[in-house]
Each structure stands twice: as C-alpha cells, then as structure tokens.
Design an enzyme around this catalytic site. Structure first.
Site, PDB file in Angstrom:
ATOM      1  N   ARG A 125      11.293 -24.275 -29.343  1.00  0.00           N
ATOM      2  CA  ARG A 125      10.701 -23.355 -30.305  1.00  0.00           C
ATOM      3  C   ARG A 125      10.642 -21.950 -29.735  1.00  0.00           C
ATOM      4  NH1 ARG A 125       6.215 -27.090 -33.326  1.00  0.00           N
ATOM      5  NH2 ARG A 125       6.054 -28.129 -31.316  1.00  0.00           N
ATOM      6  N   VAL A 126      10.473 -21.006 -30.635  1.00  0.00           N
ATOM      7  CA  VAL A 126      10.702 -19.628 -30.232  1.00  0.00           C
ATOM      8  C   VAL A 126       9.703 -19.154 -29.167  1.00  0.00           C
ATOM      9  CG1 VAL A 126       9.434 -18.602 -32.205  1.00  0.00           C
ATOM     10  CG2 VAL A 126      11.263 -17.338 -31.085  1.00  0.00           C
ATOM     11  N   PRO A 133      15.208 -20.708 -41.994  1.00  0.00           N
ATOM     12  CA  PRO A 133      14.547 -19.941 -43.051  1.00  0.00           C
ATOM     13  C   PRO A 133      14.489 -18.440 -42.724  1.00  0.00           C
ATOM     14  CG  PRO A 133      13.326 -21.944 -42.582  1.00  0.00           C
ATOM     15  CD  PRO A 133      14.385 -21.826 -41.525  1.00  0.00           C
ATOM     16  N   ASN A 193      10.355 -20.785 -25.730  1.00  0.00           N
ATOM     17  CA  ASN A 193      11.619 -20.248 -25.210  1.00  0.00           C
ATOM     18  C   ASN A 193      11.443 -18.827 -24.684  1.00  0.00           C
ATOM     19  OD1 ASN A 193      13.162 -22.471 -25.712  1.00  0.00           O
ATOM     20  ND2 ASN A 193      14.570 -21.489 -27.130  1.00  0.00           N
ATOM     21  N   TYR A 238      13.540 -33.572 -41.096  1.00  0.00           N
ATOM     22  CA  TYR A 238      12.117 -33.205 -40.978  1.00  0.00           C
ATOM     23  C   TYR A 238      11.551 -32.816 -42.340  1.00  0.00           C
ATOM     24  CZ  TYR A 238       7.932 -30.888 -39.082  1.00  0.00           C
ATOM     25  OH  TYR A 238       6.641 -30.520 -38.779  1.00  0.00           O
TER      26      TYR A 238
HETATM   27  N1  UDP Z   1      14.514 -18.565 -32.506  1.00  0.00           N
HETATM   28  C1  UDP Z   1      15.139 -17.587 -31.730  1.00  0.00           C
HETATM   29  N2  UDP Z   1      15.320 -17.834 -30.410  1.00  0.00           N
HETATM   30  C2  UDP Z   1      14.915 -18.984 -29.811  1.00  0.00           C
HETATM   31  C3  UDP Z   1      14.274 -19.978 -30.586  1.00  0.00           C
HETATM   32  C4  UDP Z   1      14.098 -19.733 -31.926  1.00  0.00           C
HETATM   33  O1  UDP Z   1      15.518 -16.525 -32.247  1.00  0.00           O
HETATM   34  O2  UDP Z   1      15.121 -19.107 -28.593  1.00  0.00           O
HETATM   35  C5  UDP Z   1      14.275 -18.289 -33.933  1.00  0.00           C
HETATM   36  C6  UDP Z   1      14.746 -19.385 -34.880  1.00  0.00           C
HETATM   37  O3  UDP Z   1      16.107 -19.188 -35.218  1.00  0.00           O
HETATM   38  C7  UDP Z   1      13.806 -19.188 -36.049  1.00  0.00           C
HETATM   39  C8  UDP Z   1      12.509 -18.711 -35.398  1.00  0.00           C
HETATM   40  O4  UDP Z   1      12.874 -18.210 -34.122  1.00  0.00           O
HETATM   41  O5  UDP Z   1      14.285 -18.169 -36.908  1.00  0.00           O
HETATM   42  C9  UDP Z   1      11.468 -19.791 -35.241  1.00  0.00           C
HETATM   43  O6  UDP Z   1      12.099 -20.898 -34.663  1.00  0.00           O
HETATM   44  P1  UDP Z   1      11.313 -22.171 -34.173  1.00  0.00           P
HETATM   45  O7  UDP Z   1      12.320 -23.105 -33.588  1.00  0.00           O
HETATM   46  O8  UDP Z   1      10.169 -21.779 -33.308  1.00  0.00           O
HETATM   47  O9  UDP Z   1      10.662 -22.825 -35.473  1.00  0.00           O
HETATM   48  P2  UDP Z   1      11.000 -22.845 -37.041  1.00  0.00           P
HETATM   49  O10 UDP Z   1      10.066 -21.858 -37.628  1.00  0.00           O
HETATM   50  O11 UDP Z   1      12.434 -22.445 -37.268  1.00  0.00           O
HETATM   51  O12 UDP Z   1      10.731 -24.245 -37.445  1.00  0.00           O
END
Ligand code: UDP
Length: 320
Positions: free
Chosen positions: A189-190, A275, A193, A148
């Site tokens: 995504r967080v 990150p 989820n 990506y």
């Molecule tokens: N994350 C988390 N639990 C979840 C999904 C994501 O703790 O169920 C964390 C993930 O490790 C990251 C942040 O939330 O640090 C954002 O993740 P996301 O997948 O939304 O997008 P990113 O900003 O990493 O592209």
C-alpha cells in the site's frame, strides 16, 4: 476468560483487527480473536498474550466454527491491500462469501450483534464525488481488483439478507484508506511503500502521474468510528474515512517532509482499474453518531514514523 461480556473479532491478527481487539478490551469486553494468519501476524497481538480477558485461536473461518457464546461479532477477516488480494484472490472471495456466512451464522446462533468491515472499493472507480453511501458504484466485476471489490459487495448483500430475513442486528462499515502502526511494511500500500522507501533513501514509486487521489484516515480515528457505529442501530452502510483528499504526489511530498528524506520520486505504470479519485462523504456518520476524524495526515504520519522506522530496520537486519 473473565465474566465480562465476550466479543469475537475475525481477522483479529490483522492491522485493523488487532487495533480493534485493543479498543474492545479497553471498553471492558473479553475478546476472542480468530485468524488464519494468511495476511495477519501474531506479532500484532503479542502484547495481549498475558491478558486474561484475551484469547487467540488460529482457525480458518471459511469452515463453520463455534467459539462459544459472544455478544458481538466483528467480522474483519480479509486480505485488504491490492498486493495481498491479488496474490490471494480466491481466498479473498472465499472469506467474503463462506467466511461471511459462517460469521453471520454464529451471530444468529447466539443472538449477537454484528459489524462487518466493508470498503470504499464498493464504489469502484467512482463517478460520483465525494462518495455517499447511496452511490451504487462503478465496479469492474472481472478486473484484477474484482476479487476484493465483489467479495465485499457480496459480503454487504449477505449481511443485509441476514438482517432482513433472519433479523440479525447487523452494521456495515465502509472503510476508506487507513494507515498507522501494525500495517505490514511489504503489503504494497502507498503509505508503507513511501515510508519504507523514504527511510531507506530509495526513490518513492508513484504509479501513474500521481494525480489520482485518496483520503487517508489514521487508525485510531477509524477504530473510534467502528466503536461508535457498533453502538448505533444503523443497518445500512456507513462511510468511515477521513474526508481530506490528497493527490498521491502530495502524499509523497508529505512523507518526504515528515521523514526528512532526500529521496526522489520515480514514476511507474499505473495498475489496471486504479481508482482515479476517492473521498468519503461522512455526513451520515456525523449525523448518526457525531463521528469525524481528528488526526490529519501530517500528524498521523508523524505518529507512525517510529513504527515504520523499526520495521524498515528489522527488515534490513533480517536480510543481512
Ligand atoms: N500507489 C503509488 N505507489 C505505491 C503504492 C501505491 O503511487 O508505491 C498508488 C496506487 O496506484 C493508488 C494509491 O497509491 O492510486 C493508493 O494505493 P493503495 O495500494 O495504498 O490502495 P488503494 O487505495 O488503491 O486500494
């Protein structure tokens, strides 16, 4: 189609693409949306089915295509969640490269203006904080996120090349974490989820210790930023994101408060190259076109609650 000026949205059935179609129709344009429906969903466009100014075509923009004369090309096609782009890694690289060439060739052919969705992932796991557009980033070119990150960095390079060599009137939006209705409930995504888990009474899965940060922009603010950038004449990248930064743990607590859920928190392994911090410096967008987000995370989560409730229920019913 009517006589109003036409615009093209690639990735028009996606989360941001579909909201962008709505906003452009609201601005008086005729809109052609194209999507191969790899991660986009036709249900995101269902409400536009009877709108005479709207047309949808299911095509793969990695092959050259021509949807007819348009005045503006909004290139938004790409898998965008870490789960989606890790499943569809090669497709992500292809749409960032072949798809971007094809979208730019179309803009060049018709003398159309062009705006592309780029990403805060261009900054990688940033060593500069908050991130300004002038920061070159700290990206692992061979790690799991590279499909990506490098696709989008290449997209930016092609876009700047078409501007410099062919004089295409281009713009680049660097998008930070965005949320709201029409996100796929299972895109990993967080916010989807946490909302889904909270509404089902399941544990919220925090990856790592939850001290990593993100800055979440509600979708209507984000789209407003795109429209303003589209009308500007800035060719270099512009950050479009909400500068209020949250730890993932605080984000989880806010989701619990907004949903009224009694769910607990469970820690899971942190994905590779996740990150540690991410926050946009938006002084450029403010100075260029007076944009800043208006909806804070708590309000945005409340605005999204009904959507996530409906999606969670539908998913449970489809399993029954
Ligand atoms: N994350 C988390 N639990 C979840 C999904 C994501 O703790 O169920 C964390 C993930 O490790 C990251 C942040 O939330 O640090 C954002 O993740 P996301 O997948 O939304 O997008 P990113 O900003 O990493 O592209």
């Amino acid at each position: 189609m009517s006589n109003s000026p036409s615009v093209l949205v690639t990735g028009g059935a996606g989360f941001l693409g579909s909201h962008l179609c709505d906003a452009l129709l609201g601005e008086g344009y005729s809109v052609i949306a194209v999507d191969n429906l790899l991660t986009g969903r036709i249900s995101n466009l269902e409400h536009l089915r009877n709108d005479g100014r709207f047309k949808f075509q299911q095509i793969d923009i990695n092959e050259p295509f021509d949807c007819g004369r348009v005045e503006y090309v909004f290139h938004f096609a790409s898998p965008a969640s870490p789960v989606d782009y890790s499943i569809h890694g090669v497709e992500t690289l292809k749409v960032g490269s072949f798809g971007t060439f094809n979208a730019l060739d179309l803009a060049r052919k018709y003398g159309a203006k062009y705006l592309v969705s780029s990403t805060s992932e261009c900054y990688g796991d940033p060593l500069e904080h908050p991130q300004k557009e002038t920061y070159w980033g700290h990206v692992n070119s061979i790690g799991p996120r590279s499909v990506y990150d490098e696709a989008k960095r290449f997209t930016e390079a092609v876009t700047m090349a078409y501007h410099r060599y062919y004089n295409v009137d281009t713009r680049i939006a660097r998008i930070f974490n965005t949320y709201g209705p029409r996100m796929q409930i299972n895109d990993g995504r967080v916010i989807p989820n946490f909302m889904k888990q909270a509404l089902r009474g399941e544990n919220l899965t925090i990856y790592g210790d939850g001290g990593q940060t993100r800055s979440f922009c509600y979708v209507s603010d984000e789209i407003d930023g795109f429209l303003r950038l589209a009308k500007s004449s800035e060719h270099l990248p512009v950050n479009i994101g909400n500068p209020t930064e949250f730890t993932i743990l605080d984000c989880a607590k806010l989701v619990l408060a907004v949903t009224g859920s009694k769910s607990k928190i469970r820690h899971e392994a942190l994905p590779q190259d996740d990150p540690k911090q991410r926050c946009p410096d938006i002084s450029k967008a403010k100075a260029l076109f007076s944009w800043e987000p208006r909806i804070n995370l708590e309000t945005g989560l409340k605005l999204s609650l009904e959507y996530f409730r409906k999606m969670t229920q539908e998913e449970l019913q489809s399993r029954a």
